[in-house]
Design a protein around this motif. Structure first.
Motif, PDB file in Angstrom:
ATOM      1  N   LYS A 149      32.113 -84.482  39.714  1.00  0.00           N
ATOM      2  CA  LYS A 149      31.164 -83.899  38.766  1.00  0.00           C
ATOM      3  C   LYS A 149      31.641 -84.045  37.321  1.00  0.00           C
ATOM      4  O   LYS A 149      30.826 -84.207  36.404  1.00  0.00           O
ATOM      5  CB  LYS A 149      30.921 -82.428  39.111  1.00  0.00           C
ATOM      6  N   ALA A 150      32.958 -83.998  37.107  1.00  0.00           N
ATOM      7  CA  ALA A 150      33.489 -84.262  35.765  1.00  0.00           C
ATOM      8  C   ALA A 150      33.258 -85.717  35.391  1.00  0.00           C
ATOM      9  O   ALA A 150      32.948 -86.041  34.232  1.00  0.00           O
ATOM     10  CB  ALA A 150      34.980 -83.938  35.728  1.00  0.00           C
ATOM     11  N   GLY A 151      33.391 -86.615  36.360  1.00  0.00           N
ATOM     12  CA  GLY A 151      33.158 -88.027  36.104  1.00  0.00           C
ATOM     13  C   GLY A 151      31.749 -88.321  35.624  1.00  0.00           C
ATOM     14  O   GLY A 151      31.535 -89.251  34.822  1.00  0.00           O
ATOM     15  N   LEU A 152      30.787 -87.531  36.072  1.00  0.00           N
ATOM     16  CA  LEU A 152      29.397 -87.736  35.644  1.00  0.00           C
ATOM     17  C   LEU A 152      29.237 -87.539  34.139  1.00  0.00           C
ATOM     18  O   LEU A 152      28.373 -88.163  33.514  1.00  0.00           O
ATOM     19  CB  LEU A 152      28.464 -86.781  36.392  1.00  0.00           C
ATOM     20  N   ILE A 153      30.054 -86.662  33.567  1.00  0.00           N
ATOM     21  CA  ILE A 153      29.944 -86.395  32.127  1.00  0.00           C
ATOM     22  C   ILE A 153      30.364 -87.612  31.313  1.00  0.00           C
ATOM     23  O   ILE A 153      29.650 -88.052  30.397  1.00  0.00           O
ATOM     24  CB  ILE A 153      30.768 -85.153  31.750  1.00  0.00           C
ATOM     25  N   GLY A 154      31.514 -88.191  31.642  1.00  0.00           N
ATOM     26  CA  GLY A 154      31.945 -89.396  30.941  1.00  0.00           C
ATOM     27  C   GLY A 154      30.996 -90.552  31.171  1.00  0.00           C
ATOM     28  O   GLY A 154      30.726 -91.348  30.255  1.00  0.00           O
ATOM     29  N   PHE A 155      30.485 -90.650  32.375  1.00  0.00           N
ATOM     30  CA  PHE A 155      29.518 -91.690  32.724  1.00  0.00           C
ATOM     31  C   PHE A 155      28.257 -91.554  31.870  1.00  0.00           C
ATOM     32  O   PHE A 155      27.788 -92.515  31.254  1.00  0.00           O
ATOM     33  CB  PHE A 155      29.188 -91.567  34.214  1.00  0.00           C
ATOM     34  N   ALA A 156      27.719 -90.333  31.812  1.00  0.00           N
ATOM     35  CA  ALA A 156      26.484 -90.092  31.057  1.00  0.00           C
ATOM     36  C   ALA A 156      26.668 -90.358  29.570  1.00  0.00           C
ATOM     37  O   ALA A 156      25.797 -90.962  28.918  1.00  0.00           O
ATOM     38  CB  ALA A 156      26.006 -88.656  31.276  1.00  0.00           C
ATOM     39  N   ARG A 157      27.789 -89.925  29.014  1.00  0.00           N
ATOM     40  CA  ARG A 157      27.987 -90.090  27.576  1.00  0.00           C
ATOM     41  C   ARG A 157      28.205 -91.550  27.197  1.00  0.00           C
ATOM     42  O   ARG A 157      27.785 -91.985  26.113  1.00  0.00           O
ATOM     43  CB  ARG A 157      29.136 -89.194  27.114  1.00  0.00           C
ATOM     44  N   SER A 158      28.808 -92.302  28.076  1.00  0.00           N
ATOM     45  CA  SER A 158      28.936 -93.744  27.825  1.00  0.00           C
ATOM     46  C   SER A 158      27.565 -94.409  27.825  1.00  0.00           C
ATOM     47  O   SER A 158      27.254 -95.238  26.956  1.00  0.00           O
ATOM     48  CB  SER A 158      29.839 -94.387  28.888  1.00  0.00           C
ATOM     49  N   LEU A 159      26.728 -94.027  28.799  1.00  0.00           N
ATOM     50  CA  LEU A 159      25.396 -94.616  28.886  1.00  0.00           C
ATOM     51  C   LEU A 159      24.496 -94.137  27.754  1.00  0.00           C
ATOM     52  O   LEU A 159      23.620 -94.887  27.297  1.00  0.00           O
ATOM     53  CB  LEU A 159      24.760 -94.282  30.236  1.00  0.00           C
ATOM     54  N   ALA A 160      24.692 -92.913  27.279  1.00  0.00           N
ATOM     55  CA  ALA A 160      23.898 -92.419  26.151  1.00  0.00           C
ATOM     56  C   ALA A 160      24.107 -93.317  24.937  1.00  0.00           C
ATOM     57  O   ALA A 160      23.148 -93.637  24.209  1.00  0.00           O
ATOM     58  CB  ALA A 160      24.279 -90.979  25.825  1.00  0.00           C
ATOM     59  N   ARG A 161      25.338 -93.741  24.725  1.00  0.00           N
ATOM     60  CA  ARG A 161      25.624 -94.654  23.597  1.00  0.00           C
ATOM     61  C   ARG A 161      25.083 -96.058  23.873  1.00  0.00           C
ATOM     62  O   ARG A 161      24.588 -96.728  22.970  1.00  0.00           O
ATOM     63  CB  ARG A 161      27.131 -94.703  23.347  1.00  0.00           C
ATOM     64  N   GLU A 162      25.184 -96.475  25.124  1.00  0.00           N
ATOM     65  CA  GLU A 162      24.756 -97.828  25.497  1.00  0.00           C
ATOM     66  C   GLU A 162      23.237 -97.976  25.469  1.00  0.00           C
ATOM     67  O   GLU A 162      22.693 -98.991  25.030  1.00  0.00           O
ATOM     68  CB  GLU A 162      25.294 -98.128  26.894  1.00  0.00           C
ATOM     69  N   PHE A 163      22.536 -96.938  25.969  1.00  0.00           N
ATOM     70  CA  PHE A 163      21.078 -97.017  26.101  1.00  0.00           C
ATOM     71  C   PHE A 163      20.327 -96.465  24.892  1.00  0.00           C
ATOM     72  O   PHE A 163      19.122 -96.680  24.763  1.00  0.00           O
ATOM     73  CB  PHE A 163      20.614 -96.228  27.335  1.00  0.00           C
ATOM     74  N   GLY A 164      21.014 -95.741  24.016  1.00  0.00           N
ATOM     75  CA  GLY A 164      20.352 -95.103  22.881  1.00  0.00           C
ATOM     76  C   GLY A 164      19.500 -96.034  22.043  1.00  0.00           C
ATOM     77  O   GLY A 164      18.364 -95.669  21.677  1.00  0.00           O
ATOM     78  N   PRO A 165      19.981 -97.234  21.722  1.00  0.00           N
ATOM     79  CA  PRO A 165      19.170 -98.140  20.902  1.00  0.00           C
ATOM     80  C   PRO A 165      17.845 -98.540  21.551  1.00  0.00           C
ATOM     81  O   PRO A 165      16.956 -99.041  20.873  1.00  0.00           O
ATOM     82  CB  PRO A 165      20.094 -99.352  20.726  1.00  0.00           C
ATOM     83  N   ARG A 166      17.713 -98.316  22.862  1.00  0.00           N
ATOM     84  CA  ARG A 166      16.451 -98.623  23.548  1.00  0.00           C
ATOM     85  C   ARG A 166      15.631 -97.358  23.820  1.00  0.00           C
ATOM     86  O   ARG A 166      14.722 -97.372  24.649  1.00  0.00           O
ATOM     87  CB  ARG A 166      16.740 -99.341  24.877  1.00  0.00           C
ATOM     88  N   SER A 167      15.950 -96.278  23.129  1.00  0.00           N
ATOM     89  CA  SER A 167      15.197 -95.018  23.228  1.00  0.00           C
ATOM     90  C   SER A 167      15.252 -94.398  24.627  1.00  0.00           C
ATOM     91  O   SER A 167      14.310 -93.722  25.056  1.00  0.00           O
ATOM     92  CB  SER A 167      13.735 -95.219  22.800  1.00  0.00           C
ATOM     93  N   ILE A 168      16.355 -94.604  25.306  1.00  0.00           N
ATOM     94  CA  ILE A 168      16.570 -93.986  26.621  1.00  0.00           C
ATOM     95  C   ILE A 168      17.608 -92.884  26.462  1.00  0.00           C
ATOM     96  O   ILE A 168      18.699 -93.132  25.939  1.00  0.00           O
ATOM     97  CB  ILE A 168      17.070 -95.022  27.641  1.00  0.00           C
ATOM     98  N   THR A 169      17.260 -91.678  26.873  1.00  0.00           N
ATOM     99  CA  THR A 169      18.211 -90.574  26.782  1.00  0.00           C
ATOM    100  C   THR A 169      18.906 -90.364  28.128  1.00  0.00           C
ATOM    101  O   THR A 169      18.304 -90.573  29.189  1.00  0.00           O
ATOM    102  CB  THR A 169      17.526 -89.264  26.347  1.00  0.00           C
ATOM    103  N   VAL A 170      20.161 -89.954  28.048  1.00  0.00           N
ATOM    104  CA  VAL A 170      20.950 -89.685  29.253  1.00  0.00           C
ATOM    105  C   VAL A 170      21.659 -88.349  29.043  1.00  0.00           C
ATOM    106  O   VAL A 170      22.479 -88.217  28.138  1.00  0.00           O
ATOM    107  CB  VAL A 170      21.988 -90.784  29.530  1.00  0.00           C
ATOM    108  N   ASN A 171      21.332 -87.384  29.865  1.00  0.00           N
ATOM    109  CA  ASN A 171      21.900 -86.049  29.717  1.00  0.00           C
ATOM    110  C   ASN A 171      22.388 -85.502  31.048  1.00  0.00           C
ATOM    111  O   ASN A 171      22.041 -86.025  32.119  1.00  0.00           O
ATOM    112  CB  ASN A 171      20.853 -85.097  29.117  1.00  0.00           C
ATOM    113  N   VAL A 172      23.174 -84.448  30.959  1.00  0.00           N
ATOM    114  CA  VAL A 172      23.759 -83.813  32.138  1.00  0.00           C
ATOM    115  C   VAL A 172      23.364 -82.339  32.171  1.00  0.00           C
ATOM    116  O   VAL A 172      23.441 -81.651  31.149  1.00  0.00           O
ATOM    117  CB  VAL A 172      25.303 -83.919  32.105  1.00  0.00           C
ATOM    118  N   VAL A 173      22.947 -81.876  33.333  1.00  0.00           N
ATOM    119  CA  VAL A 173      22.735 -80.445  33.554  1.00  0.00           C
ATOM    120  C   VAL A 173      23.848 -79.974  34.487  1.00  0.00           C
ATOM    121  O   VAL A 173      24.098 -80.576  35.530  1.00  0.00           O
ATOM    122  CB  VAL A 173      21.353 -80.164  34.165  1.00  0.00           C
TER     123      VAL A 173
END
Length: 239
Positions: A149-173
């Motif tokens: 579950k901790a790994g999901l946070i690093g995964f999501a934040r990496s993808l948030a930076r990667e996908f951000g320029p294409r208007s895709i949001t990635v968040n964690v609950v």
């Protein structure tokens, strides 16, 4: 507008509540589970249930192909499917550890990768990963689960930076303890012990997690990405 929404592990507990929330809002909802059956709670909604083990890349691809054919490309992905194998470290086998990490973390990688290809092409999308308060606080007997579950946070934040320029949001609950079948098996003594550490003094209801997920998938949350949203009644404050 009705969107194509996929909730993995949407047949019970938190996933079921999330699927209900999107269906009631008028979205075209698909769920995956190992059984592929439509839960009774979703019977009144036109929900597509697909059999899929997220540990199998071929099954993930087949599930998405079926969903895309019936509902269109997935525009909102909620990666919720996961397992637990709680055991103290000295008794934890390598299989206990790797099976939980493979399902909860690598399984999430598989579904996000498959969904993101078409989101990137469309230059829009919402990805919400379901983690846990345990991913930041830790918990005895849950080293495998907490790591995944901790790994999901690093995964999501990496993808948030990667996908951000294409208007895709990635968040964690990150839910705390939720009133589901999984927690219902705990003894009254253990439940009381858990609640004593929760500022609000109670377990969450699955619908309370679902409403946060639906908000993150909404237009109102278009400028939120890379966030970890705790829905834990104050259990994980300070982490």
């Amino acid at each position: 507008m009705s969107r194509s929404v996929l909730v993995t592990g949407g047949n019970r507990g938190i996933g079921l509540a999330i699927a209900q929330a999107f269906a009631e809002a008028g979205d075209k909802v698909a769920i995956t589970s190992r059984s592929g059956e439509v839960p009774e709670a979703l019977a009144k909604h036109d929900v597509l249930a697909v059999r899929c083990d997220i540990n199998d890349t071929a099954q993930v691809d087949a599930a998405f192909t079926e969903i895309e054919a019936k509902n269109g490309p997935v525009e909102v992905l909620v990666a919720n499917a996961g397992i637990t194998k709680d055991v103290l470290m000295l008794r934890m086998t390598e299989e206990d550890f790797t099976s939980v990490v493979d399902t909860n973390l690598t399984g999430t990688f598989r579904v996000v990768k498959r969904a993101s290809a078409k989101m990137l092409r469309a230059r829009k999308g919402r990805v919400v990963l379901i983690s846990s308060v345990v991913g930041t606080t830790g918990s005895p007997g849950q080293a495998n689960y907490a790591a995944s579950k901790a790994g999901l946070i690093g995964f999501a934040r990496s993808l948030a930076r990667e996908f951000g320029p294409r208007s895709i949001t990635v968040n964690v609950v990150a839910p705390g303890f939720v009133d589901t079948d999984m927690t219902a098996v705990l003894s009254d003594e253990r439940r009381a012990e858990i609640v004593s550490g929760v500022a609000l003094g109670r377990y969450a209801q699955p619908a309370e997690i679902a409403s946060t997920v639906r908000f993150l998938a909404s237009d109102e949350a278009a400028y939120i990405t890379g966030a970890v949203i705790p829905v834990d009644g104050g259990l994980g404050m300070g982490h």
